[in-house]
Design a protein around this motif. Sequence first.
Motif, PDB file in Angstrom:
ATOM      1  N   ASP A   1      40.414  95.892  33.835  1.00  0.00           N
ATOM      2  CA  ASP A   1      40.760  95.103  32.641  1.00  0.00           C
ATOM      3  C   ASP A   1      39.536  94.380  32.081  1.00  0.00           C
ATOM      4  O   ASP A   1      39.356  94.284  30.864  1.00  0.00           O
ATOM      5  N   GLY A   2      38.702  93.856  32.973  1.00  0.00           N
ATOM      6  CA  GLY A   2      37.481  93.168  32.539  1.00  0.00           C
ATOM      7  C   GLY A   2      36.580  94.099  31.747  1.00  0.00           C
ATOM      8  O   GLY A   2      36.076  93.740  30.669  1.00  0.00           O
TER       9      GLY A   2
ATOM     10  N   GLN B   1      42.691  82.093  29.305  1.00  0.00           N
ATOM     11  CA  GLN B   1      42.949  83.078  28.247  1.00  0.00           C
ATOM     12  C   GLN B   1      42.661  82.466  26.862  1.00  0.00           C
ATOM     13  O   GLN B   1      41.959  83.063  26.034  1.00  0.00           O
TER      14      GLN B   1
ATOM     15  N   THR C   1      40.317  86.389  38.314  1.00  0.00           N
ATOM     16  CA  THR C   1      41.216  86.179  37.169  1.00  0.00           C
ATOM     17  C   THR C   1      41.573  87.517  36.522  1.00  0.00           C
ATOM     18  O   THR C   1      42.714  87.756  36.129  1.00  0.00           O
ATOM     19  N   LEU C   2      40.553  88.386  36.400  1.00  0.00           N
ATOM     20  CA  LEU C   2      40.738  89.706  35.786  1.00  0.00           C
ATOM     21  C   LEU C   2      40.433  90.798  36.798  1.00  0.00           C
ATOM     22  O   LEU C   2      39.548  90.632  37.644  1.00  0.00           O
ATOM     23  N   SER C   3      41.116  91.931  36.670  1.00  0.00           N
ATOM     24  CA  SER C   3      40.762  93.094  37.494  1.00  0.00           C
ATOM     25  C   SER C   3      39.482  93.713  36.936  1.00  0.00           C
ATOM     26  O   SER C   3      39.117  93.483  35.772  1.00  0.00           O
TER      27      SER C   3
ATOM     28  N   THR D   1      46.521  91.410  28.181  1.00  0.00           N
ATOM     29  CA  THR D   1      45.889  91.608  29.494  1.00  0.00           C
ATOM     30  C   THR D   1      46.444  90.610  30.504  1.00  0.00           C
ATOM     31  O   THR D   1      46.707  89.457  30.155  1.00  0.00           O
TER      32      THR D   1
ATOM     33  N   LEU E   1      33.026  86.857  31.106  1.00  0.00           N
ATOM     34  CA  LEU E   1      33.940  87.924  31.539  1.00  0.00           C
ATOM     35  C   LEU E   1      33.567  88.429  32.927  1.00  0.00           C
ATOM     36  O   LEU E   1      34.442  88.724  33.745  1.00  0.00           O
TER      37      LEU E   1
ATOM     38  N   VAL F   1      36.039  88.245  36.452  1.00  0.00           N
ATOM     39  CA  VAL F   1      36.347  89.312  37.409  1.00  0.00           C
ATOM     40  C   VAL F   1      35.926  88.860  38.807  1.00  0.00           C
ATOM     41  O   VAL F   1      36.645  89.047  39.788  1.00  0.00           O
TER      42      VAL F   1
ATOM     43  N   ILE G   1      43.179  90.486  24.514  1.00  0.00           N
ATOM     44  CA  ILE G   1      43.256  89.485  25.586  1.00  0.00           C
ATOM     45  C   ILE G   1      44.719  89.109  25.864  1.00  0.00           C
ATOM     46  O   ILE G   1      45.133  88.958  27.014  1.00  0.00           O
TER      47      ILE G   1
ATOM     48  N   PHE H   1      46.200  87.964  33.266  1.00  0.00           N
ATOM     49  CA  PHE H   1      45.266  86.971  33.821  1.00  0.00           C
ATOM     50  C   PHE H   1      45.923  86.372  35.065  1.00  0.00           C
ATOM     51  O   PHE H   1      47.022  85.836  34.990  1.00  0.00           O
TER      52      PHE H   1
END
Length: 290
Positions: A104-105, A237, A99-101, A212, A91, A95, A209, A214
């Motif tokens: 959100d991460g 994901q 891929t993730l903010s 969220t 995870l 970030v 997930i 991605f």
Amino acid sequence: MKAFIFPGQGAQFVGMGKDLYESSTLAKELFEQANDILGFSITDIMFSGTAEDLKQTKVTQPAIFLHSVILSKTLENFQPDMVAGHSLGELSALVANGTLSFEDGLKLVSRRALAMQAACETTPGTMAAILGLEDGVVEQGCSEVQGVVVPANYNCPGQLVISGEVNAINTACELLKEKGARRALVLPVGGAFHSPLMEPAREELAAAIEQTIFSKPICPVYQNVSTTAVSSPEEIQKNLIAQLTAPVKWTQSIQQMVADGAVSFTEVGPGKVLQGLVRKIHPEAEVQSA
């Protein structure tokens, strides 16, 4: 090519991240944002709590994630060609590669930690490190034991962690010693991570997930489940959902990164565990801390 790797649970230490908080305005802002998102002062526990406080899963996982991600955001010229993370570290990696903010991460890490804690309380389990045997022998040994016991972490050649029901793990340890294991050591962990006993946590995390966003990453991630370069948000994901009940194929991931051109590995976050594993998997690689 430059690979950046992110550690998982077990790398925490009291005082982690304090130097970042005190030396970088951006780091301070992100830590304070994290306190707001989590609804408690994780910085107090990280910087001046006890080792016991830090060991709670609901604290440990966000603490390691924050240390790793905030460190990556304060690095100059952070331009990875590829990333990977060990278990929870995946995870952080997602970030770091966009891929993730950050928000959100962190929310997913918090949900993951609480879901895993609940699964551990519902179905007690444990893990054990098996040293000095080939992976195939350990896999065969697990298959011969009654009850739930599976390979969970392929850490490096000669080091495989198994996971499952307490009695099944104890039986497997004795059997694998008979098969020639140098050591079979039950670990001080709260549950049977990366085994079928984590199914309730996987279901709960899957729901989070799937809600969220991605995004397309700036570089591929080598995921624990697939071990190959992944850049598709949908595939990332799917693999992340599968991760909780599937083994962490760290040895295979590093071997694939090397095959794809990685020559240097930088560990981003607390500790140096991953650097040691990379040296055992590929002794020629350059390894360092961020």
